[in-house]
Design a protein around this motif. Structure first.
Motif, PDB file in Angstrom:
ATOM      1  N   PHE A   1      -9.098   1.782  -2.956  1.00 44.38           N
ATOM      2  CA  PHE A   1      -9.250   0.408  -3.418  1.00 44.38           C
ATOM      3  C   PHE A   1      -8.651  -0.562  -2.413  1.00 44.38           C
ATOM      4  CE2 PHE A   1      -4.909   1.158  -4.828  1.00 44.38           C
ATOM      5  CZ  PHE A   1      -4.292  -0.074  -4.647  1.00 44.38           C
ATOM      6  N   ARG A   2      -9.139  -1.785  -2.460  1.00 44.98           N
ATOM      7  CA  ARG A   2      -8.540  -2.899  -1.713  1.00 44.98           C
ATOM      8  C   ARG A   2      -8.503  -4.110  -2.628  1.00 44.98           C
ATOM      9  NH1 ARG A   2     -10.196  -4.156   4.350  1.00 44.98           N
ATOM     10  NH2 ARG A   2      -8.781  -2.369   4.555  1.00 44.98           N
ATOM     11  N   LEU A   3      -7.392  -4.828  -2.575  1.00 42.94           N
ATOM     12  CA  LEU A   3      -7.196  -6.016  -3.394  1.00 42.94           C
ATOM     13  C   LEU A   3      -6.381  -7.028  -2.613  1.00 42.94           C
ATOM     14  CD1 LEU A   3      -6.967  -7.618  -6.166  1.00 42.94           C
ATOM     15  CD2 LEU A   3      -4.873  -6.286  -6.548  1.00 42.94           C
ATOM     16  N   THR A   4      -6.875  -8.252  -2.538  1.00 44.55           N
ATOM     17  CA  THR A   4      -6.057  -9.358  -2.050  1.00 44.55           C
ATOM     18  C   THR A   4      -5.648 -10.185  -3.258  1.00 44.55           C
ATOM     19  OG1 THR A   4      -7.064  -9.459   0.152  1.00 44.55           O
ATOM     20  CG2 THR A   4      -6.012 -11.459  -0.664  1.00 44.55           C
TER      21      THR A   4
ATOM     22  N   VAL B   1       1.260  -2.430   1.078  1.00 50.05           N
ATOM     23  CA  VAL B   1       1.148  -3.880   0.995  1.00 50.05           C
ATOM     24  C   VAL B   1       1.180  -4.406   2.419  1.00 50.05           C
ATOM     25  CG1 VAL B   1       2.126  -5.984   0.024  1.00 50.05           C
ATOM     26  CG2 VAL B   1       2.409  -3.816  -1.187  1.00 50.05           C
ATOM     27  N   ARG B   2       0.182  -5.183   2.792  1.00 52.39           N
ATOM     28  CA  ARG B   2       0.099  -5.649   4.183  1.00 52.39           C
ATOM     29  C   ARG B   2      -0.478  -7.064   4.233  1.00 52.39           C
ATOM     30  NH1 ARG B   2      -5.027  -5.789   5.983  1.00 52.39           N
ATOM     31  NH2 ARG B   2      -6.625  -4.643   4.830  1.00 52.39           N
TER      32      ARG B   2
ATOM     33  N   VAL C   1      -1.200 -11.363  -0.339  1.00 49.06           N
ATOM     34  CA  VAL C   1      -1.036 -10.073   0.317  1.00 49.06           C
ATOM     35  C   VAL C   1      -2.265  -9.221   0.017  1.00 49.06           C
ATOM     36  CG1 VAL C   1       1.487 -10.087   0.215  1.00 49.06           C
ATOM     37  CG2 VAL C   1       0.180  -9.058  -1.647  1.00 49.06           C
ATOM     38  N   THR C   2      -2.463  -8.222   0.837  1.00 47.77           N
ATOM     39  CA  THR C   2      -3.556  -7.280   0.628  1.00 47.77           C
ATOM     40  C   THR C   2      -2.979  -5.902   0.328  1.00 47.77           C
ATOM     41  OG1 THR C   2      -5.093  -8.489   2.048  1.00 47.77           O
ATOM     42  CG2 THR C   2      -5.564  -6.159   1.682  1.00 47.77           C
TER      43      THR C   2
END
Length: 236
Positions: free
Chosen positions: A110-113, A175-176, A197-198
């Motif tokens: 998954f990816r979430l901003t 977290v990046r 954050v992403t």
């Protein structure tokens, strides 16, 4: 529902203008839907996110109830000559069939901003609170973990020998790309300040209906400014 991907041509002046403020990108995204009226409170939610994969690779993702027309974005921030030769400049996929196939127990990348925030007291002797951004990766990750149950997913745990610290680092998530944004709000006095954050990681589906709501309605605050959109991808 539809999922759309558009690659931004970062060498163009129009692209740099759009990328300079979420307010401009939000307006450009909404302009992709002729039938949507921004002033209508009943307007269906349109989610969007910018993935800064590299200096010259910035991808715009949009999840929407209607199929968009991104012709204006191609002209302003894409490759118009390629579009004129038959390449539209963006890809739109029917999202509903994928959402309907989500099964309990399935595992995804998954990816979430997001805009992880909490509320703090403005003064010790008053009950009033102020919305404040989480600024450390530990608390930003905790913000996401606190939303697992209602979101219909579980962030996978790491094996004990994969922990990078003695206390913590238990989950398959990082977290990046923390960004502090400060911009004027169109049609209003004052400025908007927020921290984004992403998150990248792996999750297991625990409640498919709840996760579908997250994927189509977003998570957290500042959805108009490129936050809240979670996307899934197969492992590997």
């Amino acid at each position: 529902m539809y999922l759309t991907r558009f690659r931004v041509n970062t060498a163009r002046q129009g692209a740099r203008r759009l990328l300079s403020t979420p307010q401009a990108m939000h307006a450009a995204v909404l302009s992709s839907f002729p039938g949507l009226l921004p002033t209508n409170e009943q307007t269906p939610r349109v989610l969007w996110r910018l993935d800064h994969n590299a200096t010259a690779e910035v991808l715009l993702y949009v999840v929407s109830p209607h199929r968009p027309d991104l012709t204006h974005l191609v002209e302003q921030a894409g490759w118009p000559a390629a579009a004129a030769s038959g390449t539209p400049g963006w890809q739109t996929y029917a999202y509903t069939p994928f959402l309907e196939r989500l099964d309990k127990g399935s595992v995804w990348n998954f990816r979430l901003t997001a805009n992880p925030v909490h509320y703090v007291r403005t003064k010790d002797d008053q009950a009033t609170t102020k919305r404040t951004a989480h600024l450390t990766p530990k608390h930003q990750l905790q913000w996401l973990l606190q939303r697992q149950d209602t979101g219909g997913f579980r962030i996978l745990a790491k094996a004990q020998d994969k922990h990078l610290t003695e206390h913590g680092d238990e989950h398959q998530a990082i977290v990046r790309d923390q960004r502090s944004l400060d911009f004027g709000k169109r049609g209003a006095n004052g400025r908007v300040t927020l921290t984004t954050v992403t998150y990248d990681g792996r999750l297991e589906v625990t409640e498919p209906d709840a996760l579908r709501r997250v994927l189509t309605a977003g998570m957290g605050k500042a959805k108009a400014y490129g936050c809240g959109l979670m996307t899934l991808a197969p492992l590997g």
